[in-house]
Design a protein around this motif. Structure first.
Motif, PDB file in Angstrom:
ATOM      1  N   ALA A   1       0.830  -1.205   0.000  1.00 25.21           N
ATOM      2  CA  ALA A   1       0.000   0.000   0.000  1.00 25.21           C
ATOM      3  C   ALA A   1       0.864   1.255   0.000  1.00 25.21           C
ATOM      4  N   VAL A   2       2.039   1.141   0.602  1.00 24.68           N
ATOM      5  CA  VAL A   2       2.961   2.274   0.638  1.00 24.68           C
ATOM      6  C   VAL A   2       3.766   2.351  -0.658  1.00 24.68           C
ATOM      7  N   VAL A   3       4.215   1.189  -1.138  1.00 24.56           N
ATOM      8  CA  VAL A   3       5.008   1.157  -2.372  1.00 24.56           C
ATOM      9  C   VAL A   3       4.082   1.393  -3.565  1.00 24.56           C
ATOM     10  N   ARG A   4       3.260   0.401  -3.889  1.00 24.90           N
ATOM     11  CA  ARG A   4       2.177   0.482  -4.878  1.00 24.90           C
ATOM     12  C   ARG A   4       1.479  -0.868  -4.891  1.00 24.90           C
ATOM     13  N   PRO A   5       0.139  -0.890  -5.050  1.00 26.10           N
ATOM     14  CA  PRO A   5      -0.615  -2.144  -4.928  1.00 26.10           C
ATOM     15  C   PRO A   5      -0.127  -3.244  -5.860  1.00 26.10           C
ATOM     16  N   GLU A   6       0.350  -2.872  -7.050  1.00 27.15           N
ATOM     17  CA  GLU A   6       0.785  -3.879  -8.014  1.00 27.15           C
ATOM     18  C   GLU A   6       2.013  -4.648  -7.551  1.00 27.15           C
ATOM     19  N   ALA A   7       2.691  -4.158  -6.479  1.00 26.24           N
ATOM     20  CA  ALA A   7       3.895  -4.824  -5.993  1.00 26.24           C
ATOM     21  C   ALA A   7       3.597  -5.931  -4.998  1.00 26.24           C
ATOM     22  N   GLY A   8       2.335  -6.121  -4.635  1.00 29.16           N
ATOM     23  CA  GLY A   8       1.979  -7.197  -3.720  1.00 29.16           C
ATOM     24  C   GLY A   8       2.412  -8.547  -4.265  1.00 29.16           C
ATOM     25  N   PRO A   9       2.799  -9.489  -3.415  1.00 30.44           N
ATOM     26  CA  PRO A   9       3.353 -10.762  -3.903  1.00 30.44           C
ATOM     27  C   PRO A   9       2.400 -11.583  -4.764  1.00 30.44           C
ATOM     28  N   VAL A  10       1.129 -11.671  -4.396  1.00 33.36           N
ATOM     29  CA  VAL A  10       0.199 -12.461  -5.206  1.00 33.36           C
ATOM     30  C   VAL A  10       0.035 -11.829  -6.581  1.00 33.36           C
ATOM     31  N   THR A  11      -0.085 -10.508  -6.608  1.00 33.73           N
ATOM     32  CA  THR A  11      -0.213  -9.813  -7.889  1.00 33.73           C
ATOM     33  C   THR A  11       1.058  -9.957  -8.709  1.00 33.73           C
ATOM     34  N   ALA A  12       2.207  -9.792  -8.058  1.00 36.53           N
ATOM     35  CA  ALA A  12       3.478  -9.876  -8.773  1.00 36.53           C
ATOM     36  C   ALA A  12       3.724 -11.274  -9.328  1.00 36.53           C
TER      37      ALA A  12
ATOM     38  N   THR B   1      -4.152  -8.468 -19.070  1.00 37.51           N
ATOM     39  CA  THR B   1      -3.278  -9.231 -18.177  1.00 37.51           C
ATOM     40  C   THR B   1      -3.167  -8.608 -16.796  1.00 37.51           C
ATOM     41  N   ALA B   2      -3.944  -7.558 -16.511  1.00 29.54           N
ATOM     42  CA  ALA B   2      -3.822  -6.844 -15.235  1.00 29.54           C
ATOM     43  C   ALA B   2      -4.595  -7.574 -14.144  1.00 29.54           C
ATOM     44  N   LEU B   3      -3.872  -8.116 -13.149  1.00 27.22           N
ATOM     45  CA  LEU B   3      -4.535  -8.756 -12.016  1.00 27.22           C
ATOM     46  C   LEU B   3      -5.172  -7.715 -11.099  1.00 27.22           C
ATOM     47  N   VAL B   4      -4.571  -6.546 -11.017  1.00 27.52           N
ATOM     48  CA  VAL B   4      -5.140  -5.426 -10.273  1.00 27.52           C
ATOM     49  C   VAL B   4      -5.461  -4.333 -11.280  1.00 27.52           C
ATOM     50  N   VAL B   5      -6.714  -3.945 -11.361  1.00 23.21           N
ATOM     51  CA  VAL B   5      -7.102  -2.906 -12.314  1.00 23.21           C
ATOM     52  C   VAL B   5      -6.448  -1.592 -11.890  1.00 23.21           C
ATOM     53  N   PRO B   6      -5.601  -1.011 -12.742  1.00 27.47           N
ATOM     54  CA  PRO B   6      -4.953   0.258 -12.388  1.00 27.47           C
ATOM     55  C   PRO B   6      -5.985   1.360 -12.139  1.00 27.47           C
ATOM     56  N   ARG B   7      -5.748   2.144 -11.101  1.00 32.23           N
ATOM     57  CA  ARG B   7      -6.600   3.300 -10.809  1.00 32.23           C
ATOM     58  C   ARG B   7      -5.709   4.534 -10.845  1.00 32.23           C
ATOM     59  N   VAL B   8      -5.803   5.229 -11.946  1.00 31.19           N
ATOM     60  CA  VAL B   8      -4.936   6.375 -12.216  1.00 31.19           C
ATOM     61  C   VAL B   8      -5.719   7.663 -11.993  1.00 31.19           C
ATOM     62  N   ASP B   9      -5.137   8.582 -11.258  1.00 26.30           N
ATOM     63  CA  ASP B   9      -5.736   9.900 -11.039  1.00 26.30           C
ATOM     64  C   ASP B   9      -5.618  10.700 -12.329  1.00 26.30           C
ATOM     65  N   ALA B  10      -6.757  11.137 -12.857  1.00 26.87           N
ATOM     66  CA  ALA B  10      -6.740  11.883 -14.118  1.00 26.87           C
ATOM     67  C   ALA B  10      -5.914  13.155 -14.002  1.00 26.87           C
ATOM     68  N   GLY B  11      -5.868  13.761 -12.799  1.00 31.66           N
ATOM     69  CA  GLY B  11      -5.103  14.988 -12.619  1.00 31.66           C
ATOM     70  C   GLY B  11      -3.604  14.781 -12.695  1.00 31.66           C
ATOM     71  N   ARG B  12      -3.161  13.548 -12.477  1.00 30.08           N
ATOM     72  CA  ARG B  12      -1.730  13.243 -12.511  1.00 30.08           C
ATOM     73  C   ARG B  12      -1.311  12.537 -13.795  1.00 30.08           C
ATOM     74  N   TRP B  13      -2.288  12.196 -14.610  1.00 28.16           N
ATOM     75  CA  TRP B  13      -2.000  11.427 -15.823  1.00 28.16           C
ATOM     76  C   TRP B  13      -1.248  12.278 -16.843  1.00 28.16           C
ATOM     77  N   ARG B  14      -0.268  11.658 -17.491  1.00 29.60           N
ATOM     78  CA  ARG B  14       0.486  12.296 -18.569  1.00 29.60           C
ATOM     79  C   ARG B  14       0.708  11.267 -19.675  1.00 29.60           C
ATOM     80  N   LEU B  15       0.772  11.779 -20.908  1.00 29.31           N
ATOM     81  CA  LEU B  15       1.095  10.928 -22.057  1.00 29.31           C
ATOM     82  C   LEU B  15       2.242  11.554 -22.816  1.00 29.31           C
ATOM     83  N   ARG B  16       3.270  10.752 -23.070  1.00 29.35           N
ATOM     84  CA  ARG B  16       4.446  11.215 -23.804  1.00 29.35           C
ATOM     85  C   ARG B  16       4.451  10.587 -25.195  1.00 29.35           C
ATOM     86  N   ILE B  17       4.675  11.405 -26.223  1.00 34.54           N
ATOM     87  CA  ILE B  17       4.806  10.929 -27.601  1.00 34.54           C
ATOM     88  C   ILE B  17       6.218  11.252 -28.068  1.00 34.54           C
ATOM     89  N   HIS B  18       6.957  10.221 -28.461  1.00 30.95           N
ATOM     90  CA  HIS B  18       8.374  10.398 -28.796  1.00 30.95           C
ATOM     91  C   HIS B  18       8.817   9.268 -29.717  1.00 30.95           C
TER      92      HIS B  18
END
Length: 529
Positions: free
Chosen positions: A33-44, A247-264
């Motif tokens: 919960a402190v690192v990020r939910p996707e890092a949990g062992p079952v999810t990983a 393939t996402a075991l945990v559905v990502p929940r992204v804050d729209a205010g923090r979202w960015r897209l890079r095109i390069h």
């Protein structure tokens, strides 16, 4: 020690292993919960299993478990963990330190799985490592409570083991196990609350969004596009019913205010970085588009139609100075990256050939649901999802097919995958028992970006009969159809085939989904009493 006492001791040791495993998972959840939910062992570990599972096995899982495939995988991992934990508990009964050390294997597997994923970071190892260390300590202490207790000898004042009165202090063991379980449950609960608090921000950002009126609205759905036949898929698929394959075991929940897209990347003269508000302020298009998963078997459920709102992807690419290969561009592949590490490769030519390829922000009149890619996903009409429909997108790199293989291509799927012309019988259902007389045989057909020109049905291998087509919305959407069958008593096989607007008719050759989509005629067997 009697056999009964040995069995009791071994049972408590196995239970100690389960408690230790519970400790590992709960503490790991708190740290994740402190690192990020996707890092949990079952999810990983689950993600690593998905990454390394052969294509045929993945196809089997999707075909047999559908959208529950991830739940089945997680339950399987938990079951294996339980067996491993009990075995380690029994090992620790004889070799206490060795058993505690074996628990650390759990931490190593989780840490390697977490950091080895495409989106892995060094810090992702922490939940598994910390959880394993706590579990090792808990197992060491609990098994220590299983040591034989001694009672004073009534004769000489010496001590002896009284196995017939119990080989260990059960009360002390139960107290220790209860404390460990309660503390772990508290850690797990706290972890869930922290994660929920973090996700609340993403949910709030979604709730605050009001989608603007699109500058280029979709035409009204023509009358007659939905035949309204019972058992037939509705023309517009509700968000809650729309298929989900990823393939996402945990559905990502992204804050729209923090979202960015890079095109390069290759051929990008002016690299771009845009945020959600940037997209909202651009001209939005609204289109009805049918999406299809390449894992869809003949007659399968992984196809749906929705009204999407988004920004033309070709406009963004041109703003970045990108040219299609047909116009001298140096990049022929667009690689989209998701926040969960997924990579999807799309032909640049298809994105920029005038079709309604977009970065979608909305689905059926509301911001994208989290499970369907909020805040932004990509979609390209006419291509299977694995080469076009990146959810939770965060990065677009221009490159070439020769220089880079995306996630699914590395797993033997094709580089390019235009949707194949397909049709499906929705009603009557397989093994149904309709009454003799006129029976509506109805379903849907799709040939995205080409359009459906004709649908035919036949009974028991007889002559093909032309079905009545519903009104066409666009060449990028599926089309309903119906044929009135004069049903007679007996067992019958119904088959369907479609012809697209290029004049190509579905082949009867049955081919599986790998490497670029299934082919064949859908059929159902019914019995008319």
């Amino acid at each position: 020690m009697s056999r009964r006492s040995r069995w009791a001791c071994a049972s408590f040791a196995a239970f100690s292993g389960l408690i230790a495993g519970f400790c590992a998972l709960c503490v790991a959840e708190l740290v994740a919960a402190v690192v990020r939910p996707e890092a949990g062992p079952v999810t990983a570990v689950g993600g690593a299993v998905i990454d390394r599972t052969p294509t045929a096995v993945k196809d089997f899982a999707v075909r047999n478990f559908g959208t529950a495939d991830k739940l089945v995988l997680q339950l399987g991992i938990l079951a294996l963990l339980a067996v491993f934990a009990m075995a380690v508990g029994v090992l620790a009964l004889r070799h206490r330190r060795l058993g505690a050390a074996a628990v650390l294997v759990f931490g190593v597997v989780g840490a390697v799985s977490a950091t080895g994923r495409p989106e892995g970071r060094p810090g992702d190892a922490l939940p598994s490592v910390v959880g394993a260390l706590v579990a090792a300590g808990a197992l060491y202490l609990l098994v220590g409570r299983l040591a034989p207790r001694t009672l004073p000898s009534p004769a000489a004042g010496e001590t002896e083991v009284r196995a017939d009165q119990g080989t260990f202090d059960r009360r002390a063991f139960v107290i220790a196990a209860g404390v460990a379980a309660a503390a772990s449950a508290g850690a797990g609960y706290t972890g869930r609350r922290v994660t929920a608090s973090q996700q609340a921000g993403a949910a709030a950002s979604r709730g605050a969004i009001t989608l603007p009126v699109p500058g280029s609205p979709a035409p009204p759905v023509p009358r007659g596009a939905d035949l309204g036949i019972r058992g037939l898929s509705s023309f517009v698929t509700p968000n809650k019913s729309f298929y989900r394959v990823d393939t996402a075991l945990v559905v990502p929940r992204v804050d729209a205010g923090r979202w960015r897209l890079r095109i390069h990347g290759k051929g990008v003269a002016r690299p771009l970085t845009v945020d959600f508000q940037d997209l909202l302020q651009r001209e939005l298009i609204e289109r009805d588009i049918t999406l299809t998963c390449v894992s869809n078997e003949v007659g399968g459920p992984y196809v749906g139609n929705a009204r999407w709102i988004g920004v033309r992807l070709a406009d963004l690419l041109r703003e970045a100075g990108v040219k299609p290969p047909s116009n001298g561009g140096s990049a022929d592949q667009l690689v989209a990256r998701s926040v969960d590490g997924m990579t999807i490769g799309t032909p640049v030519e298809d994105v920029m050939d005038g079709r309604d390829a977009m970065l979608a922000l909305g689905m059926n009149g509301e911001p994208l649901p989290f499970r369907h890619g909020f805040p932004v996903r990509m979609l390209v009409p006419g291509l299977y999802g694995y080469v076009s429909a990146c959810k939770w997108i965060k990065d677009i790199e221009l490159t070439t097919f020769g220089a880079y293989d995306a996630y699914w291509v590395k797993r033997k799927w094709s580089h390019e995958a235009p949707v194949k012309t397909q049709s499906r019988i929705d009603t009557p259902r397989p093994f149904a028992s309709p009454r003799a007389g006129t029976v509506p045989v109805a379903g849907v057909a799709w040939a995205q970006h080409r359009g459906v020109a004709r649908v035919e049905v036949r009974v028991d291998g007889g002559e093909w009969q032309t079905a009545r087509l519903a009104a066409e919305d666009s060449r990028d959407t599926w089309r309903q159809w119906v044929w009135e069958w004069p049903a007679t008593t007996g067992s019958h096989t119904l088959e369907v085939r479609a012809t697209d607007r290029t004049g190509a008719t579905q082949t009867d050759k049955r081919v599986g989904t790998v490497p670029n989509g299934a082919t064949g005629w859908h059929s159902v067997v019914v019995n008319v009493p």
